[in-house]
Write an enzyme that holds these catalytic residues in place. Sequence first.
Site, PDB file in Angstrom:
ATOM      1  N   GLU A  90      57.893 -19.983 -81.337  1.00  0.00           N
ATOM      2  CA  GLU A  90      57.348 -21.328 -81.461  1.00  0.00           C
ATOM      3  C   GLU A  90      58.406 -22.351 -81.127  1.00  0.00           C
ATOM      4  OE1 GLU A  90      55.933 -21.655 -85.457  1.00  0.00           O
ATOM      5  OE2 GLU A  90      55.132 -19.620 -85.390  1.00  0.00           O
ATOM      6  N   CYS A 103      62.587 -28.936 -81.264  1.00  0.00           N
ATOM      7  CA  CYS A 103      63.050 -27.901 -82.178  1.00  0.00           C
ATOM      8  C   CYS A 103      62.771 -26.564 -81.505  1.00  0.00           C
ATOM      9  CB  CYS A 103      62.280 -28.021 -83.491  1.00  0.00           C
ATOM     10  SG  CYS A 103      62.656 -26.701 -84.655  1.00  0.00           S
ATOM     11  N   CYS A 110      63.206 -13.114 -87.512  1.00  0.00           N
ATOM     12  CA  CYS A 110      64.511 -13.473 -88.063  1.00  0.00           C
ATOM     13  C   CYS A 110      64.950 -12.368 -89.011  1.00  0.00           C
ATOM     14  CB  CYS A 110      64.434 -14.803 -88.822  1.00  0.00           C
ATOM     15  SG  CYS A 110      66.050 -15.361 -89.417  1.00  0.00           S
ATOM     16  N   CYS A 114      65.291 -14.942 -95.803  1.00  0.00           N
ATOM     17  CA  CYS A 114      65.134 -15.985 -96.834  1.00  0.00           C
ATOM     18  C   CYS A 114      63.726 -15.833 -97.426  1.00  0.00           C
ATOM     19  CB  CYS A 114      65.339 -17.368 -96.240  1.00  0.00           C
ATOM     20  SG  CYS A 114      66.973 -17.555 -95.505  1.00  0.00           S
ATOM     21  N   CYS A 117      60.568 -18.124 -96.396  1.00  0.00           N
ATOM     22  CA  CYS A 117      60.391 -18.519 -94.994  1.00  0.00           C
ATOM     23  C   CYS A 117      59.449 -17.577 -94.260  1.00  0.00           C
ATOM     24  CB  CYS A 117      61.762 -18.553 -94.313  1.00  0.00           C
ATOM     25  SG  CYS A 117      61.687 -18.901 -92.551  1.00  0.00           S
ATOM     26  N   CYS A 333      58.855 -23.629 -89.530  1.00  0.00           N
ATOM     27  CA  CYS A 333      59.277 -22.346 -88.967  1.00  0.00           C
ATOM     28  C   CYS A 333      58.309 -21.186 -89.097  1.00  0.00           C
ATOM     29  CB  CYS A 333      60.538 -21.885 -89.681  1.00  0.00           C
ATOM     30  SG  CYS A 333      61.786 -23.103 -89.718  1.00  0.00           S
TER      31      CYS A 333
HETATM   32  N1  SAH Z   1      68.118 -19.644 -89.518  1.00  0.00           N
HETATM   33  C1  SAH Z   1      68.425 -21.052 -89.502  1.00  0.00           C
HETATM   34  C2  SAH Z   1      67.268 -21.890 -88.958  1.00  0.00           C
HETATM   35  C3  SAH Z   1      66.089 -21.842 -89.879  1.00  0.00           C
HETATM   36  S1  SAH Z   1      64.875 -23.096 -89.814  1.00  0.00           S
HETATM   37  C4  SAH Z   1      68.795 -21.516 -90.883  1.00  0.00           C
HETATM   38  O1  SAH Z   1      68.688 -20.727 -91.823  1.00  0.00           O
HETATM   39  O2  SAH Z   1      69.221 -22.665 -91.029  1.00  0.00           O
HETATM   40  C5  SAH Z   1      65.572 -24.585 -90.356  1.00  0.00           C
HETATM   41  C6  SAH Z   1      65.428 -24.910 -91.850  1.00  0.00           C
HETATM   42  O3  SAH Z   1      64.083 -24.877 -92.312  1.00  0.00           O
HETATM   43  C7  SAH Z   1      66.213 -23.954 -92.718  1.00  0.00           C
HETATM   44  O4  SAH Z   1      66.957 -24.695 -93.653  1.00  0.00           O
HETATM   45  C8  SAH Z   1      65.113 -23.170 -93.399  1.00  0.00           C
HETATM   46  O5  SAH Z   1      65.562 -22.617 -94.602  1.00  0.00           O
HETATM   47  C9  SAH Z   1      64.039 -24.218 -93.565  1.00  0.00           C
HETATM   48  N2  SAH Z   1      62.690 -23.686 -93.809  1.00  0.00           N
HETATM   49  C10 SAH Z   1      62.166 -22.504 -93.420  1.00  0.00           C
HETATM   50  N3  SAH Z   1      60.900 -22.370 -93.854  1.00  0.00           N
HETATM   51  C11 SAH Z   1      60.597 -23.486 -94.552  1.00  0.00           C
HETATM   52  C12 SAH Z   1      59.442 -23.938 -95.257  1.00  0.00           C
HETATM   53  N4  SAH Z   1      58.338 -23.215 -95.319  1.00  0.00           N
HETATM   54  N5  SAH Z   1      59.504 -25.156 -95.854  1.00  0.00           N
HETATM   55  C13 SAH Z   1      60.608 -25.915 -95.773  1.00  0.00           C
HETATM   56  N6  SAH Z   1      61.733 -25.546 -95.125  1.00  0.00           N
HETATM   57  C14 SAH Z   1      61.735 -24.335 -94.525  1.00  0.00           C
END
Ligand code: SAH
Length: 351
Positions: A90, A103, A110, A114, A117, A333
């Site tokens: 995406e 973005c 991934c 986390c 996520c 994401c």
């Molecule tokens: N792997 C990278 C990029 C991830 S996406 C990282 O960990 O930073 C960018 C941000 O969005 C990250 O801080 C991630 O933790 C956050 N994120 C992911 N899913 C989310 C969600 N459902 N709600 C809010 N933030 C989210």
Amino acid sequence: MSHLLTNIDQHLDEFAARHSLPGYRRKQIRQWLFEKRAEGWDAMSNLSKQLRAELAEELTLWAARVDRHSEASDGTEKLLVGLEQGGQIECVLLRDEHRRTMCVSTQVGCGMGCVFCASGLDGVDRNLTTGEIIEQFLRLQHCLAPEERMSHIVVMGMGEPLANLDALLPALQEATRPDGLGISHRRITISTVGLPKSIRRLAKEETQYRLAISLHAPDDELRNRIVPTNAKIGIDEIMAAADEYYEATRRRLTFEYVLLADLNDQPEHAHRLVRLLRGREAMINVIPYNPVAGLPYQTPSMEAQKAFRTVLEQGGLAVRFRHRKGDKINAACGQLRRSQAGAQDLVQLES
Ligand code: SAH
């Protein structure tokens, strides 16, 4: 057939050598791609028909297809991109006053895991290639109106960018080159879960990109639960690498903090966060959780968000609460890839 975008200079040089193409032709092709936003070889109308046919025969422009294009009422647009060897990623265009931010994703899935996520629910399939990352830039540019210009990039899509620096750095180089997208280093942010070795490598490259670190917890005990890879790393290590990055670049650091109800959103967490970050040239970017279907995590109440923010501000931190954009199109994401029922929220523009 080679994918042009995997290494534009090299592929154009080789093509030029095979066809005795003068140098200005290469320049024209770059202009068509980056400035004039051509959607195919055919559109490059100052190249002869024969040249266009030869280019089309030897160099693939697009290695992927747009499976879905959706647009939210706030101007956010999202592309679901289907890759040649299977899999989907995406990428998103965000509009905010004069800002046009894209973005982009760096991996299919991934591997960081986390817990909240959507991107990592099925692990990681593979790294994207440089070409697949540049293709996201160009496809998103096609969404712009002629008078709009892309101004910022955030590498915050699917995947862990610092686990794929080898492909990401050449792609970002095309983004910053004057004969590429011409976007300044300072307007490009790389977001990472916090991989110290790669942060140090990035510091050595002297690239001046902005670094955002997804912290999500003020101590190891809690971070290990929310960001499982932390158990192998630890916050101290990450902070040390982040400080080195700051020393090398003098770019203010960003720390991201996804606010999860009853998990990391209590005033005591905010107080500990203040103690951890105070004295650093840093900004804390708080993101109220965007719920993911099937996961048990919740967005904190407005009161809890406000209380959290107040502690951070009173502690003297530079705080930003991220404005939610494109909720209706699952712009967070990895959400669109997983949604099927969410389709009623989408304005279908292409299929
Ligand atoms: N792997 C990278 C990029 C991830 S996406 C990282 O960990 O930073 C960018 C941000 O969005 C990250 O801080 C991630 O933790 C956050 N994120 C992911 N899913 C989310 C969600 N459902 N709600 C809010 N933030 C989210």
